[in-house]
Design an enzyme around this catalytic site. Sequence first.
Site, short mmCIF file in Angstrom:
data_model
loop_
_atom_site.label_atom_id
_atom_site.label_comp_id
_atom_site.label_asym_id
_atom_site.label_seq_id
_atom_site.Cartn_x
_atom_site.Cartn_y
_atom_site.Cartn_z
N ASP A 9 -42.60 42.82 36.53
CA ASP A 9 -42.91 44.33 36.54
C ASP A 9 -42.08 44.95 37.46
O ASP A 9 -41.06 44.03 37.93
CB ASP A 9 -44.45 44.35 36.92
CG ASP A 9 -44.49 44.11 38.29
OD1 ASP A 9 -44.00 43.84 39.12
OD2 ASP A 9 -45.98 44.38 38.62
N HIS A 10 -42.31 45.99 37.84
CA HIS A 10 -41.47 46.75 38.81
C HIS A 10 -41.34 46.27 40.13
O HIS A 10 -40.29 46.59 40.74
CB HIS A 10 -41.79 48.37 39.00
CG HIS A 10 -43.05 48.39 39.40
ND1 HIS A 10 -44.36 48.24 38.29
CD2 HIS A 10 -43.65 48.62 40.56
CE1 HIS A 10 -45.36 48.47 39.27
NE2 HIS A 10 -45.02 48.71 40.39
N CYS B 2 -44.29 39.16 39.52
CA CYS B 2 -44.85 40.57 39.68
C CYS B 2 -44.94 40.39 41.56
O CYS B 2 -44.10 39.55 41.89
CB CYS B 2 -46.14 40.92 39.17
SG CYS B 2 -47.49 39.74 39.60
N GLY B 3 -45.66 41.40 42.16
CA GLY B 3 -45.80 41.29 43.47
C GLY B 3 -46.22 40.04 43.92
O GLY B 3 -45.75 39.36 45.03
N THR B 4 -47.19 39.70 43.75
CA THR B 4 -47.90 38.42 44.02
C THR B 4 -48.05 37.41 43.15
O THR B 4 -48.40 36.04 43.59
CB THR B 4 -49.46 38.77 44.53
OG1 THR B 4 -50.12 39.17 43.15
CG2 THR B 4 -49.56 39.95 45.35
N GLY B 5 -47.85 37.65 41.81
CA GLY B 5 -48.04 36.79 40.76
C GLY B 5 -49.31 36.38 40.38
O GLY B 5 -49.59 35.95 39.22
N GLY C 179 -51.50 39.19 39.11
CA GLY C 179 -51.87 40.01 37.91
C GLY C 179 -51.09 39.18 36.96
O GLY C 179 -51.99 39.33 35.88
N MET C 180 -49.92 38.88 36.83
CA MET C 180 -49.37 38.42 35.88
C MET C 180 -50.20 37.04 35.07
O MET C 180 -50.42 36.62 33.94
CB MET C 180 -47.97 37.84 36.13
CG MET C 180 -47.13 39.06 36.45
SD MET C 180 -46.62 39.69 34.71
CE MET C 180 -45.02 40.61 35.03
N HIS D 127 -50.22 18.31 37.30
CA HIS D 127 -51.69 18.16 37.23
C HIS D 127 -52.26 19.00 36.38
O HIS D 127 -53.08 18.91 35.63
CB HIS D 127 -52.48 18.35 38.69
CG HIS D 127 -52.16 17.30 39.57
ND1 HIS D 127 -52.85 17.09 40.55
CD2 HIS D 127 -51.06 16.33 39.76
CE1 HIS D 127 -52.50 16.08 41.37
NE2 HIS D 127 -51.40 15.76 40.96
N ARG E 89 -52.37 11.51 32.87
CA ARG E 89 -53.86 11.04 33.69
C ARG E 89 -54.62 12.09 33.62
O ARG E 89 -55.82 12.30 33.86
CB ARG E 89 -53.91 10.01 34.85
CG ARG E 89 -53.18 10.92 35.99
CD ARG E 89 -52.86 9.96 37.14
NE ARG E 89 -52.08 10.80 38.15
CZ ARG E 89 -52.56 11.15 39.38
NH1 ARG E 89 -53.90 11.06 39.49
NH2 ARG E 89 -52.03 11.72 40.12
N HIS E 90 -53.85 13.42 33.96
CA HIS E 90 -54.78 14.78 33.97
C HIS E 90 -55.00 15.33 32.58
O HIS E 90 -55.77 16.32 32.62
CB HIS E 90 -53.79 15.88 34.71
CG HIS E 90 -53.73 15.25 36.24
ND1 HIS E 90 -54.69 15.40 37.10
CD2 HIS E 90 -52.69 14.55 36.62
CE1 HIS E 90 -54.08 14.86 38.30
NE2 HIS E 90 -52.93 14.45 37.98
#
Length: 154
Positions: free
Chosen positions: A12-13, A69-72, A74-75, A102, A135-136
């Site tokens: 995003d922006h 995005c700004g934090t990851g 929202g995406m 994992h 295994r996961h």
Amino acid sequence: MDKIKNLALGTDHAAVEVRNKVKEYLQSIGYEVEDFGFFGNGSCDYPDYAVKVAESVVSKNSDKGILICGTGVGMSIAANKVKGVIAAVCWDEDTARLVAQHNGANILCLGSRTATVSELCHRIKIFLETPFEERHLKRIEKIKEIEKQQCQKG
Ligand code: RB5
């Protein structure tokens, strides 16, 4: 693990400045990158780009997706609404490795406001080079079952 070659990239922006550098880096280490934007000026809505990358991954046009995005966060919330997506936020090298190993993530979500470009690139490289550990699998199957049941509810 099949060789990962094609990547879908979306931002995003909040990540416009880092996107070109991330894309250049990924191309320089041999990946094909399909860039889904955001290409404009001003601001945009991250779900619009999350869904483009998510659809590219689940339709197998791309082997993996990268969303910034700004934090990851929202995406990741938006991408995880698409059936078949496992989108995971990472915040350091360990989580970049563990979401591949994992959680079997097929989309990595990163925060442009939480790290330098070089840290983001390094985390992406770790994610792409880390194989899933079988295994996961039983936990991933349980997540898929939840998705199936919830989708049936409509
Ligand atoms: C945009 O300002 C910001 O909310 C977005 O980039 C993202 O961090 C949302 O999770």
